[in-house]
Design an enzyme around this catalytic site. Structure first.
Site: not given
Length: 344
Positions: A122-124, A176
């Site tokens: 998800p943080k890509n 998150d």
């Protein structure tokens, strides 16, 4: 259509038996005409990286594809392997988009391909950008292919709602709710499809679940600015009341105090701290409750200082800053600067 099209067969979706995926490219008949291009680290590399098995070979063939400028089904399938080895490889995502465009690939299938990547990584940033591009292309495709304007609008609305639901799903799966990339994607969808008017209930649900979710507070302010800016007196008061109510339920929540300051003070869309009667009694209430258990609340002290400054009551404002110097020593220099500035 066969499952091997668009690089979206079992290998791309991560469901191919491991034995099949382990076959080196050099042993695959369909790649016999390609000579991989090795990575050039120079004659004396400073730090040689120890890559996992298969990493160098996949990237060697990928470099060869780029040199040949080949935009084919096999090149598209190769990008999925490169991404599988390193999902942050922005060049692989970019080349994948070139292949998709050149081949006229099924964008719905590509939509599925990106699902697991944003959930698993998800943080890509690369995968979220790719999905943003994909949504844009799918929307254009819907507009061009549909001869019925109403049907096209229904399909566009369904696409938008699917993306908003997907963002929520990614937050829930990863527990998150503060992922910048996901929130940026959501705001892109809202802007592109004109859905800001429906967003406030979603934000309020998130803040009900977690009143300290600073990302949701920030998003709420963005929603207000997109819905009705310049802000009306009615909307401003609604937001001030919302912040005050939140403060009353959780006085040490910095998010709510910051949100309050977004509508009070100096600047566009703001009114004077002294113009809202509810501020002072609430601050006094918060400070009294804190004092009863031997504590204080720096947010309430600062709000009072702002209010006294707005009234022109310098002495009372200075008193709050003196208290803040003791209560919030980590910002001692800041409070001293505020006092010096006030006395100019």
């Amino acid at each position: 259509q066969g499952s091997s099209l668009y690089g979206l067969g079992p290998a791309a979706l991560g469901t191919m038996p491991q034995a099949g995926r382990d076959v080196p490219y050099s042993e695959r008949p369909e790649w016999k005409d390609v000579t991989p291009v090795p990575q050039d680290d120079g004659p004396e590399p400073l730090a040689v990286i120890s890559y996992p098995p298969g990493f160098q070979e996949v990237h060697g063939y990928f470099r060869a594809m780029q040199q040949r400028n080949e935009l084919s089904e096999r090149a598209l399938a190769l990008t999925s392997d490169v991404i599988d080895k390193n999902s942050a490889n922005y060049t692989a995502w970019w080349y994948r988009r070139r292949c998709l465009k050149a081949l006229g690939s099924d964008l719905g299938a590509e939509h599925i391909f990106t699902d697991r990547w944003a959930r698993d990584c998800p943080k890509n940033y690369q995968v979220w950008y790719h999905r943003r591009w994909l949504v844009t292309e799918m929307a254009e495709e819907i507009k061009q292919k549909s001869k019925d304007a109403q049907k096209a609008q229904e399909e566009l609305s369904a696409l938008a709602e699917q993306e908003l639901g997907y963002h929520m799903d990614c937050m829930q799966v990863n527990d998150d709710y503060k992922n910048y990339n996901g929130w940026s994607h959501r705001q892109f969808v809202l802007e592109k499809f004109g859905l800001w008017g429906k967003e406030l209930p979603f934000v309020e649900d998130l803040l009900t679940d977690d009143i300290r979710n600073n990302s949701a507070w920030n998003h709420r302010h963005t929603v207000v600015k997109k819905q009705c800016w310049p802000v009306t007196d009615e909307i401003r008061q609604r937001e001030i009341d919302f912040a005050l109510k939140s403060i009353r339920s959780c006085a040490n929540n910095e998010c709510a105090w910051n949100y309050l300051s977004a509508f009070l003070g100096e600047g566009e869309g703001k009114v004077s701290w002294a113009s809202v009667d509810q501020v002072e009694p609430l601050c006094q209430e918060v400070l009294a409750a804190a004092a009863a258990v031997g504590q204080t609340c720096r947010f309430a002290l600062e709000a009072l200082a702002n209010m006294f400054e707005a009234r022109g009551d310098v002495a009372s404002a200075m008193k709050q800053y003196e208290t803040l110097k003791e209560a919030d020593k980590i910002r001692l220099k800041y409070w001293e600067w505020k006092m010096a500035y006030l006395l100019k």
